[in-house]
Design a protein around this motif. Structure first.
Motif, PDB file in Angstrom:
ATOM      1  N   ASP A   1       3.347  -3.605   1.506  1.00  0.00           N
ATOM      2  CA  ASP A   1       4.474  -2.702   1.745  1.00  0.00           C
ATOM      3  C   ASP A   1       5.783  -3.489   1.696  1.00  0.00           C
ATOM      4  N   GLY A   2       6.748  -2.926   0.971  1.00  0.00           N
ATOM      5  CA  GLY A   2       8.054  -3.560   0.876  1.00  0.00           C
ATOM      6  C   GLY A   2       8.160  -4.599  -0.229  1.00  0.00           C
ATOM      7  N   LYS A   3       7.083  -4.854  -0.958  1.00  0.00           N
ATOM      8  CA  LYS A   3       7.084  -5.862  -2.018  1.00  0.00           C
ATOM      9  C   LYS A   3       7.092  -5.193  -3.398  1.00  0.00           C
ATOM     10  N   TYR A   4       7.683  -5.896  -4.367  1.00  0.00           N
ATOM     11  CA  TYR A   4       7.668  -5.400  -5.749  1.00  0.00           C
ATOM     12  C   TYR A   4       6.823  -6.339  -6.607  1.00  0.00           C
ATOM     13  N   SER A   5       6.372  -5.837  -7.747  1.00  0.00           N
ATOM     14  CA  SER A   5       5.481  -6.615  -8.611  1.00  0.00           C
ATOM     15  C   SER A   5       6.205  -7.829  -9.173  1.00  0.00           C
ATOM     16  N   SER A   6       5.549  -8.969  -9.129  1.00  0.00           N
ATOM     17  CA  SER A   6       6.151 -10.214  -9.608  1.00  0.00           C
ATOM     18  C   SER A   6       5.936 -10.399 -11.107  1.00  0.00           C
ATOM     19  N   GLU A   7       5.034  -9.592 -11.684  1.00  0.00           N
ATOM     20  CA  GLU A   7       4.774  -9.627 -13.119  1.00  0.00           C
ATOM     21  C   GLU A   7       4.840  -8.202 -13.665  1.00  0.00           C
ATOM     22  N   PRO A   8       5.296  -8.033 -14.894  1.00  0.00           N
ATOM     23  CA  PRO A   8       5.329  -6.689 -15.474  1.00  0.00           C
ATOM     24  C   PRO A   8       3.929  -6.082 -15.546  1.00  0.00           C
ATOM     25  N   VAL A   9       3.853  -4.777 -15.353  1.00  0.00           N
ATOM     26  CA  VAL A   9       2.583  -4.055 -15.391  1.00  0.00           C
ATOM     27  C   VAL A   9       2.589  -3.140 -16.612  1.00  0.00           C
ATOM     28  N   GLN A  10       1.601  -3.303 -17.482  1.00  0.00           N
ATOM     29  CA  GLN A  10       1.560  -2.518 -18.712  1.00  0.00           C
ATOM     30  C   GLN A  10       0.605  -1.334 -18.588  1.00  0.00           C
ATOM     31  N   THR A  11       1.092  -0.157 -19.038  1.00  0.00           N
ATOM     32  CA  THR A  11       0.240   1.026 -19.186  1.00  0.00           C
ATOM     33  C   THR A  11       0.552   1.635 -20.545  1.00  0.00           C
ATOM     34  N   ASP A  12      -0.085   2.735 -20.855  1.00  0.00           N
ATOM     35  CA  ASP A  12       0.175   3.419 -22.121  1.00  0.00           C
ATOM     36  C   ASP A  12       1.598   3.962 -22.185  1.00  0.00           C
ATOM     37  N   PHE A  13       2.269   4.052 -21.044  1.00  0.00           N
ATOM     38  CA  PHE A  13       3.623   4.599 -21.005  1.00  0.00           C
ATOM     39  C   PHE A  13       4.686   3.539 -21.273  1.00  0.00           C
ATOM     40  N   GLY A  14       4.322   2.273 -21.119  1.00  0.00           N
ATOM     41  CA  GLY A  14       5.280   1.191 -21.295  1.00  0.00           C
ATOM     42  C   GLY A  14       5.031   0.090 -20.280  1.00  0.00           C
ATOM     43  N   TRP A  15       6.126  -0.579 -19.892  1.00  0.00           N
ATOM     44  CA  TRP A  15       6.038  -1.687 -18.938  1.00  0.00           C
ATOM     45  C   TRP A  15       6.731  -1.293 -17.639  1.00  0.00           C
ATOM     46  N   HIS A  16       6.054  -1.573 -16.522  1.00  0.00           N
ATOM     47  CA  HIS A  16       6.538  -1.141 -15.214  1.00  0.00           C
ATOM     48  C   HIS A  16       6.855  -2.331 -14.315  1.00  0.00           C
ATOM     49  N   VAL A  17       7.884  -2.111 -13.498  1.00  0.00           N
ATOM     50  CA  VAL A  17       8.113  -2.959 -12.334  1.00  0.00           C
ATOM     51  C   VAL A  17       7.968  -2.016 -11.141  1.00  0.00           C
ATOM     52  N   ILE A  18       7.096  -2.355 -10.199  1.00  0.00           N
ATOM     53  CA  ILE A  18       6.713  -1.419  -9.146  1.00  0.00           C
ATOM     54  C   ILE A  18       7.119  -1.950  -7.781  1.00  0.00           C
ATOM     55  N   LEU A  19       7.682  -1.075  -6.978  1.00  0.00           N
ATOM     56  CA  LEU A  19       7.994  -1.382  -5.584  1.00  0.00           C
ATOM     57  C   LEU A  19       7.129  -0.494  -4.699  1.00  0.00           C
ATOM     58  N   ARG A  20       6.249  -1.112  -3.917  1.00  0.00           N
ATOM     59  CA  ARG A  20       5.458  -0.352  -2.942  1.00  0.00           C
ATOM     60  C   ARG A  20       6.249  -0.282  -1.654  1.00  0.00           C
ATOM     61  N   GLU A  21       6.746   0.882  -1.347  1.00  0.00           N
ATOM     62  CA  GLU A  21       7.607   1.043  -0.177  1.00  0.00           C
ATOM     63  C   GLU A  21       6.817   1.168   1.117  1.00  0.00           C
ATOM     64  N   SER A  22       5.720   1.947   1.060  1.00  0.00           N
ATOM     65  CA  SER A  22       4.983   2.192   2.299  1.00  0.00           C
ATOM     66  C   SER A  22       3.563   2.634   1.969  1.00  0.00           C
ATOM     67  N   SER A  23       2.721   2.695   2.992  1.00  0.00           N
ATOM     68  CA  SER A  23       1.351   3.184   2.844  1.00  0.00           C
ATOM     69  C   SER A  23       0.948   3.896   4.123  1.00  0.00           C
ATOM     70  N   ARG A  24      -0.046   4.745   4.008  1.00  0.00           N
ATOM     71  CA  ARG A  24      -0.503   5.483   5.178  1.00  0.00           C
ATOM     72  C   ARG A  24      -1.950   5.907   4.971  1.00  0.00           C
ATOM     73  N   GLU A  25      -2.611   6.230   6.074  1.00  0.00           N
ATOM     74  CA  GLU A  25      -3.976   6.727   6.007  1.00  0.00           C
ATOM     75  C   GLU A  25      -3.975   8.088   5.307  1.00  0.00           C
ATOM     76  N   SER A  26      -4.929   8.260   4.420  1.00  0.00           N
ATOM     77  CA  SER A  26      -5.031   9.518   3.695  1.00  0.00           C
ATOM     78  C   SER A  26      -5.646  10.584   4.587  1.00  0.00           C
ATOM     79  N   GLU A  27      -5.063  11.778   4.568  1.00  0.00           N
ATOM     80  CA  GLU A  27      -5.593  12.893   5.348  1.00  0.00           C
ATOM     81  C   GLU A  27      -5.882  14.063   4.413  1.00  0.00           C
ATOM     82  N   PRO A  28      -7.056  14.670   4.537  1.00  0.00           N
ATOM     83  CA  PRO A  28      -7.366  15.827   3.693  1.00  0.00           C
ATOM     84  C   PRO A  28      -6.471  17.005   4.060  1.00  0.00           C
ATOM     85  N   PRO A  29      -6.227  17.892   3.130  1.00  0.00           N
ATOM     86  CA  PRO A  29      -5.414  19.073   3.439  1.00  0.00           C
ATOM     87  C   PRO A  29      -6.159  19.987   4.407  1.00  0.00           C
ATOM     88  N   PRO A  30      -5.465  20.867   5.105  1.00  0.00           N
ATOM     89  CA  PRO A  30      -6.150  21.810   6.004  1.00  0.00           C
ATOM     90  C   PRO A  30      -7.160  22.648   5.221  1.00  0.00           C
TER      91      PRO A  30
END
Length: 268
Positions: free
Chosen positions: A209-238
């Motif tokens: 959390d709070g860190k960005y990718s130190s290397e470019p990330v490639q997908t079919d869409f192009g090249w990404h630089v990613i910042l993970r801002e936060s995370s949380r436990e997944s909860e199913p919908p009601p």
């Protein structure tokens, strides 16, 4: 069916509600009366109602008088062409006969499938069990992230260099990202890993959390630089919010079992 960031479920089973038309068959007025006659052939009100339904995807009762007359005129043209002398010859064409046979069988099959589904009794216990089983399959974490999408690896590396120099991620995303989230500062909101393409989700999971990718990330869409801002436990919908989709999934399972049974008992 899986739950993620709200809910995600299998679509309405097309094998059960083929084209949706059979859902309306039960509503056809069995006491239909002729609403017009073309070359001695009556057009029944039930045919007109079904034609309106198929054209508008709404109950025929919602059509105005003008709309109803317009659709009736269209039907009259269909009947007019179908009652020409050449129609007798056309109907003898093997290709036309095959189309008529296929359409007839398809309509009957749709009605049988719909009747089978409508006769199902899905219990609350079954719904709860399916809900709990799917909830257990949901990814344990959800993530909130931003990204900057560019066309080349070099551009992505340059973005990382600017971030290393203290540049603001959100501002850089608005300036440089070519993705649809660019104007929002690259904001992707909350998501589960299975909602993203694998190289992207793998990179997000590997970050803190709070860190960005130190290397470019490639997908079919192009090249990404990613910042993970936060995370949380997944909860199913009601349960109430996904009840209908759960019922559809259970109906699909039962219908597939029914198909297996009748396939096994079919004779040549």
């Amino acid at each position: 069916m899986t739950f993620s960031n709200g809910s995600r479920a299998a679509g309405t089973p097309s094998a059960i509600l083929l084209a949706g038309l059979c859902c309306w068959l039960a509503a056809v007025d069995v006491s239909a009366e002729a609403v017009s006659t073309v070359n001695g052939v009556d057009i029944d009100s039930s045919v007109l109602d079904f034609y309106i339904q198929s054209r508008t995807q709404r109950p025929p009762a919602q059509a105005t008088a003008d709309q109803r007359n317009g659709f009736l005129n269209e039907l009259r043209d269909i009947y007019l062409l179908a009652t020409q002398d050449s129609a007798t010859t056309v109907q003898k064409d093997p290709r036309i006969q095959a189309q008529i046979e296929l359409q007839t069988r398809s309509i009957v099959a749709q009605a049988v499938a719909n009747e089978y589904v409508n006769s199902m009794d899905i219990s609350d216990e079954e719904i709860l069990a399916e809900y709990e089983s799917q909830a257990m399959l949901a990814p344990p974490l959800q993530f909130k992230a931003r990204h900057i999408l560019v066309e080349s690896q070099g551009e992505a590396a340059a973005v990382i260099a600017e971030l290393d120099g203290g540049a603001d991620f959100e501002a850089l995303a608005k300036e440089k990202s070519t993705g649809p989230s660019g104007p929002r500062g690259g904001d992707l909101g909350w998501f589960s890993p299975n909602q993203m393409v694998k190289p992207f989700s793998d990179a997000v999971v590997a970050l803190e959390d709070g860190k960005y990718s130190s290397e470019p990330v490639q997908t079919d869409f192009g090249w990404h630089v990613i910042l993970r801002e936060s995370s949380r436990e997944s909860e199913p919908p009601p349960l109430d919010s996904v009840r209908d989709t759960i019922v559809q999934a259970l109906q699909q399972k039962r219908f597939q079992s029914y198909l297996q049974e009748i396939r096994a008992s079919a004779t040549d």
